[in-house]
Write a protein that holds these residues in place. Structure first.
Motif, PDB file in Angstrom:
ATOM      1  N   GLY A   1      21.666  -4.776 -21.218  1.00 29.83           N
ATOM      2  CA  GLY A   1      21.171  -4.889 -22.583  1.00 29.83           C
ATOM      3  C   GLY A   1      19.664  -4.759 -22.704  1.00 29.83           C
ATOM      4  N   LEU A   2      19.001  -4.395 -21.619  1.00 23.37           N
ATOM      5  CA  LEU A   2      17.554  -4.212 -21.691  1.00 23.37           C
ATOM      6  C   LEU A   2      17.176  -2.819 -22.194  1.00 23.37           C
ATOM      7  N   PHE A   3      18.184  -1.936 -22.271  1.00 21.15           N
ATOM      8  CA  PHE A   3      17.901  -0.598 -22.769  1.00 21.15           C
ATOM      9  C   PHE A   3      17.436  -0.677 -24.214  1.00 21.15           C
ATOM     10  N   ASP A   4      16.420   0.129 -24.535  1.00 20.14           N
ATOM     11  CA  ASP A   4      15.918   0.207 -25.901  1.00 20.14           C
ATOM     12  C   ASP A   4      15.287  -1.112 -26.375  1.00 20.14           C
ATOM     13  N   THR A   5      14.708  -1.872 -25.439  1.00 16.56           N
ATOM     14  CA  THR A   5      13.996  -3.085 -25.843  1.00 16.56           C
ATOM     15  C   THR A   5      12.553  -3.024 -25.342  1.00 16.56           C
ATOM     16  N   VAL A   6      11.671  -3.722 -26.054  1.00 21.09           N
ATOM     17  CA  VAL A   6      10.277  -3.800 -25.621  1.00 21.09           C
ATOM     18  C   VAL A   6      10.195  -4.488 -24.259  1.00 21.09           C
ATOM     19  N   LEU A   7      11.018  -5.526 -24.083  1.00 23.05           N
ATOM     20  CA  LEU A   7      10.994  -6.266 -22.820  1.00 23.05           C
ATOM     21  C   LEU A   7      11.318  -5.354 -21.637  1.00 23.05           C
ATOM     22  N   ILE A  55       0.831  -1.202   0.000  1.00 18.99           N
ATOM     23  CA  ILE A  55       0.000   0.000   0.000  1.00 18.99           C
ATOM     24  C   ILE A  55       0.868   1.256   0.000  1.00 18.99           C
ATOM     25  N   GLY A  56       1.970   1.176   0.726  1.00 16.00           N
ATOM     26  CA  GLY A  56       2.893   2.307   0.729  1.00 16.00           C
ATOM     27  C   GLY A  56       3.456   2.577  -0.656  1.00 16.00           C
ATOM     28  N   LEU A  57       3.720   1.504  -1.401  1.00 12.28           N
ATOM     29  CA  LEU A  57       4.307   1.655  -2.730  1.00 12.28           C
ATOM     30  C   LEU A  57       3.334   2.247  -3.747  1.00 12.28           C
ATOM     31  N   LEU A  58       2.024   2.247  -3.394  1.00  9.71           N
ATOM     32  CA  LEU A  58       1.006   2.757  -4.327  1.00  9.71           C
ATOM     33  C   LEU A  58       1.320   4.149  -4.859  1.00  9.71           C
ATOM     34  N   VAL A  59       1.853   5.000  -4.005  1.00 13.77           N
ATOM     35  CA  VAL A  59       2.015   6.391  -4.423  1.00 13.77           C
ATOM     36  C   VAL A  59       3.454   6.756  -4.782  1.00 13.77           C
ATOM     37  N   VAL A  60       4.368   5.787  -4.750  1.00 12.90           N
ATOM     38  CA  VAL A  60       5.762   6.101  -5.074  1.00 12.90           C
ATOM     39  C   VAL A  60       5.855   6.608  -6.516  1.00 12.90           C
ATOM     40  N   PRO A  61       6.389   7.802  -6.710  1.00  9.14           N
ATOM     41  CA  PRO A  61       6.494   8.320  -8.076  1.00  9.14           C
ATOM     42  C   PRO A  61       7.568   7.556  -8.841  1.00  9.14           C
ATOM     43  N   LEU A  62       7.278   7.194 -10.083  1.00 14.74           N
ATOM     44  CA  LEU A  62       8.248   6.375 -10.814  1.00 14.74           C
ATOM     45  C   LEU A  62       9.546   7.116 -11.096  1.00 14.74           C
ATOM     46  N   GLN A  63       9.540   8.429 -10.881  1.00 14.63           N
ATOM     47  CA  GLN A  63      10.777   9.200 -11.075  1.00 14.63           C
ATOM     48  C   GLN A  63      11.926   8.677 -10.210  1.00 14.63           C
ATOM     49  N   VAL A  64      11.587   8.111  -9.032  1.00 16.39           N
ATOM     50  CA  VAL A  64      12.671   7.659  -8.149  1.00 16.39           C
ATOM     51  C   VAL A  64      13.407   6.453  -8.731  1.00 16.39           C
ATOM     52  N   ALA A  65      12.814   5.779  -9.720  1.00 16.38           N
ATOM     53  CA  ALA A  65      13.467   4.586 -10.258  1.00 16.38           C
ATOM     54  C   ALA A  65      14.130   4.839 -11.605  1.00 16.38           C
ATOM     55  N   LEU A  66      13.886   5.986 -12.206  1.00 16.59           N
ATOM     56  CA  LEU A  66      14.342   6.191 -13.591  1.00 16.59           C
ATOM     57  C   LEU A  66      15.855   6.080 -13.737  1.00 16.59           C
ATOM     58  N   ILE A  67      16.586   6.770 -12.872  1.00 12.99           N
ATOM     59  CA  ILE A  67      18.045   6.808 -13.049  1.00 12.99           C
ATOM     60  C   ILE A  67      18.692   5.443 -12.802  1.00 12.99           C
ATOM     61  N   PRO A  68      18.425   4.772 -11.669  1.00  9.63           N
ATOM     62  CA  PRO A  68      19.055   3.458 -11.472  1.00  9.63           C
ATOM     63  C   PRO A  68      18.639   2.424 -12.510  1.00  9.63           C
ATOM     64  N   ILE A  69      17.391   2.430 -12.932  1.00 10.49           N
ATOM     65  CA  ILE A  69      16.967   1.441 -13.929  1.00 10.49           C
ATOM     66  C   ILE A  69      17.600   1.754 -15.288  1.00 10.49           C
ATOM     67  N   PHE A  70      17.777   3.034 -15.557  1.00 15.78           N
ATOM     68  CA  PHE A  70      18.471   3.438 -16.783  1.00 15.78           C
ATOM     69  C   PHE A  70      19.881   2.829 -16.804  1.00 15.78           C
ATOM     70  N   SER A  71      20.584   2.932 -15.658  1.00 17.70           N
ATOM     71  CA  SER A  71      21.933   2.350 -15.579  1.00 17.70           C
ATOM     72  C   SER A  71      21.865   0.830 -15.689  1.00 17.70           C
ATOM     73  N   LEU A  72      20.911   0.244 -14.958  1.00 16.07           N
ATOM     74  CA  LEU A  72      20.756  -1.218 -14.975  1.00 16.07           C
ATOM     75  C   LEU A  72      20.508  -1.716 -16.392  1.00 16.07           C
ATOM     76  N   TYR A  73      19.601  -1.046 -17.112  1.00 18.95           N
ATOM     77  CA  TYR A  73      19.259  -1.470 -18.467  1.00 18.95           C
ATOM     78  C   TYR A  73      20.460  -1.326 -19.399  1.00 18.95           C
ATOM     79  N   ASN A  74      21.238  -0.258 -19.193  1.00 20.41           N
ATOM     80  CA  ASN A  74      22.435  -0.099 -20.015  1.00 20.41           C
ATOM     81  C   ASN A  74      23.416  -1.233 -19.795  1.00 20.41           C
ATOM     82  N   ASP A  75      23.509  -1.701 -18.532  1.00 24.34           N
ATOM     83  CA  ASP A  75      24.461  -2.767 -18.215  1.00 24.34           C
ATOM     84  C   ASP A  75      23.972  -4.129 -18.686  1.00 24.34           C
TER      85      ASP A  75
END
Lengths: 304, 438
Positions: A164-170, A142-162
């Motif tokens: 190979g998930l960057f720029d994929t539909v998956l 329930i706490g996670l319901l309102v978490v703005p996705l902005q908090v995950a953009l930067i780390p997931i961007f790095s993760l995806y770059n590492d």
């Protein structure tokens, strides 16, 4: 749009009541209608006001090339003969836009299916399985319901770059599933919790496994909630801009493809208008077809 | 019930009982930990490092949020958004829900107002960008304003004109004054040229050379031009009068002592002017400056413009939730209030609204959350040139991190700041859940 309260176990509990039928004389009814004339007119004006922007986009997209950069949509209304589908045929010949449409379909359908499965499984566990820390864990959800996705953009961007998930539909699908989950679990758990205990108990006494109960009993009974969740998630991801803009470069859904066009808004309105209408026509059809489920889901979890 | 026919018995030990819930939960937990919880913690940590991530800078990034102009604009705009939009959306939703209950076609009405909810905020932005075009020939909003401006804005029909001789000086914004002072019995010829062709009716009568009248100042205001040219300053056959012009008689100090308006053939007369010298002028109210269109997408009005688009999208959400709450209110209570002689307004104010309070607060809080995260619609409504003025926190976070600046330290700090803003609502949700579950 009669919102049934069945799915509502959550934030807003609403139970519609049948109105008592008032026998009414014809004179009384006519009198009432006359008295409500101004109200009817007011509401008609409001409804038209609300429809004009969308219809305006549709009519703009039908303007011929010679008019589209200089005229308003009402030109088509005044002179229906100038309406043309040439912008649409150009759109359907546009490789980039058609690729983007296909990408959008893949993202929206893929992540909706995946989310429904994952959220139903977890929702069932929270509603009917006993395990240590269950309530505590659900509070986290329930706490996670309102978490703005902005908090995950930067780390997931790095993760995806590492990875190979960057720029994929998956990559886009997985991100959408994760951020759709708190609402999905919340919705499914509350709906499943409303299933009478007797039904489950008797199945358990009969020796059915939890997997079997889930597939044969819970999923069929949970269909209305599943429909609500599916429509929500479909619309949410079909309409997403920020996630695709961040984690994609060549993997562009429609919103991103149109967005890159709006940088030089004006001269290319003959592309932007029909493409925008295309991008909203499909969710609109889905929405109108399943409005009831959409409203139910909204009532059950209007905290997202 | 179908599954009740399942009779196969299965054994299962304690270990199994522990394992089953885990299997059901595992996929969800993996998603939440990898994509939501871990990144959130990572972002909080990252916000204390500099742009490259190599140096620990304490709260420097947070300090930068409150000292950078564009970011301060973003915060200020978000404050305006939160102050204005949730209240307006809730109020509009309440009004619509109450009104639509009283008509037979409420389903159709609700569908019309609710429909934008299916449209992406991005597409809604494109729609309103077209609505808000500055040119009244293209932008719907300005076109509507122009219709009213033309109908009620006053001013004459002539949008452009010049004097035909040096005798007449001035412009359409100040009016035109005849240089030569006149006395009773004199005549004035006021020639204008460069008037757009369609602004004088095709069948307007030809102007006539004014004839002098004792005790009066008479004259003609006309288009001093005909096909082929004509001679400036001379009223000739084929040159049309300008009807409806406002003429002023001014004394030596410039004060207006009398006004009149011209006949269709352009003739006018000031009777009984008395002694002394006067000047004749064509008042500026004869002319109108055309409506150029309000610059909705310019830097001044961009935030209200985006808000209107946003309210257009979300009003339906508020209406539907409130309408559902309304249908749950007991009819008997409302009828009882009416039977006791309460007016409709009193019923609304004293019964309906208090009973709806929980639903209204849910809508209001949901809208606060939504408004804090507003992003796409600003990108699509605001042109590049006014995006700095329309900036909000969520957009600033994205632009700082991915929009060219690529400062992950500052971007993380903005994301955390946004997260902190929603924490009160997060706590409220948890409290409400705990209360409901008892």
């Amino acid at each position: 749009m009669s919102a049934s309260g069945e799915a509502a176990g959550g934030a807003v509990a609403v139970r519609p009541r049948a109105r008592a039928a008032h026998p009414e004389s014809r004179a009384a009814r006519i009198g009432r209608l006359v008295a409500r004339g101004p109200l009817n007119i007011l509401l008609i004006v409001i409804a038209v006001l609300w429809l004009v922007p969308t219809l305006g986009l549709l009519f703009t997209s039908l303007l011929p090339a010679s008019e589209i950069t200089t005229s308003g949509w009402w030109k088509v209304v005044g002179q229906p003969s100038i309406a043309t589908f040439e912008n649409y045929s150009a759109l359907f010949d546009n490789r980039d836009i058609m690729d983007a449409l296909w990408t959008t379909v893949q993202i929206a359908v893929g992540n909706t299916v995946l989310l429904v499965i994952v959220a139903s499984l977890a929702g069932y566990a929270f509603a009917w399985l006993d395990f240590p820390g269950r309530d505590w864990l659900f509070v986290v959800v329930i706490g996670l319901l309102v978490v703005p996705l902005q908090v995950a953009l930067i780390p997931i961007f790095s993760l995806y770059n590492d990875t190979g998930l960057f720029d994929t539909v998956l990559g886009l699908v997985l991100f959408h599933v994760a951020f759709g989950l708190p609402f999905g679990i919340f919705l499914m758990r509350n709906f499943f919790a409303g299933i009478p205990r007797d039904i489950l108990e008797s199945a358990r006494i009969d020796g059915a496994s939890e997997a079997r109960i889930f597939v044969r009993l819970i999923l069929p009974l949970g269909l209305p909630a599943i429909a609500s969740l599916a429509i929500f998630q479909f619309l949410w991801t079909w309409n997403d801009l920020i996630v695709a803009l961040t984690f994609g470069r060549d993997t562009q859904p429609l919103t991103v493809a149109i967005f890159s066009q709006t940088r030089q808004f004006g001269s290319n309105i003959d592309l932007i208008a029909p493409a925008s209408f295309l991008s909203l026509a499909i969710p609109l059809v889905v929405f109108l077809a399943f409005q009831r489920y959409f409203v139910q889901g909204m009532l059950a979890g209007s905290v997202k | 019930m179908e599954a009740a026919t399942v009779t196969r018995r299965r054994g299962g030990g304690r270990g199994r009982a522990r394992l089953v819930p885990l299997l059901f939960l595992a996929p969800a937990l993996i998603f939440l930990v990898v994509w939501v919880i871990y990144p959130t913690i990572w972002t909080i940590g990252r916000s204390f490092f500099d742009r490259d991530g190599g140096t620990f800078v304490w709260f420097d990034n947070y300090q930068e949020i409150f000292t950078t102009d564009t970011l301060l604009t973003a915060i200020r705009n978000n404050v305006i958004w939160v102050a204005v939009v949730p209240a307006l959306v809730t109020a509009i939703g309440l009004i619509f829900a109450v009104l639509t209950e009283r008509v037979r076609w409420s389903t159709a009405f609700k569908t019309a107002v609710f429909m934008p909810m299916a449209i992406s905020l991005f597409a809604a932005g494109v729609i309103w960008r077209i609505m808000d075009e500055k040119d009244p020939a293209q932008g719907t909003v300005n076109a509507v304003i122009k219709v009213f401006d033309d109908a009620f804005g006053g001013g004459g029909a002539v949008t452009a004109a010049q004097s035909s001789t040096p005798q007449l000086t001035g412009s359409i914004s100040s009016g035109f004054v005849l240089r030569t002072p006149l006395r009773a019995g004199d005549t004035a010829v006021l020639g204008l040229t460069a008037i757009p062709p369609d602004e004088i009716p095709r069948d307007a009568p030809d102007a006539q050379q004014p004839s002098a009248e004792a005790g009066a100042i008479t004259g003609t205001v006309w288009r001093d031009f005909k096909p082929g040219g004509g001679r400036p300053g001379v009223v000739e056959p084929g040159e049309q009068g300008i009807g409806g012009a406002t003429l002023e008689l001014r004394d030596n100090g410039g004060g207006v002592v009398a006004t009149t308006s011209s006949e269709p053939d352009g003739s006018f007369a000031f009777d009984d002017v008395g002694s002394g010298q006067f000047r004749v002028a064509i008042a500026s109210s004869t002319f109108t400056t055309p409506f150029e269109g309000v610059s909705w997408l310019g830097e001044k009005l961009i935030t209200p413009a985006v808000m209107i688009a946003y309210i257009w999208v979300w009003a339906g959400f508020a209406m539907v939730i409130i309408a559902a709450g309304l249908s749950a209110i007991s009819r008997e209570v409302l009828e009882a209030a009416r039977t006791d002689g309460a007016t409709e307004w009193q019923v609304f104010r004293r019964v309906t609204v208090p009973m709806l309070a929980p639903v209204l607060s849910v809508v209001f809080i949901t809208m606060i959350i939504n408004v804090l995260k507003v992003f796409d619609i600003i990108l699509s409504v605001a042109p590049q040139s006014s995006q700095d003025d329309a900036n909000v926190i969520a957009l600033a976070m994205w632009r700082t991190s991915f929009g060219g600046v690529n400062d992950f330290g500052l971007g993380s700090a903005i994301a955390v700041f946004l997260f902190l803003l929603v924490i009160p609502v997060l706590a409220l949700n948890i409290r409400r859940f705990k209360r409901e579950e008892g």
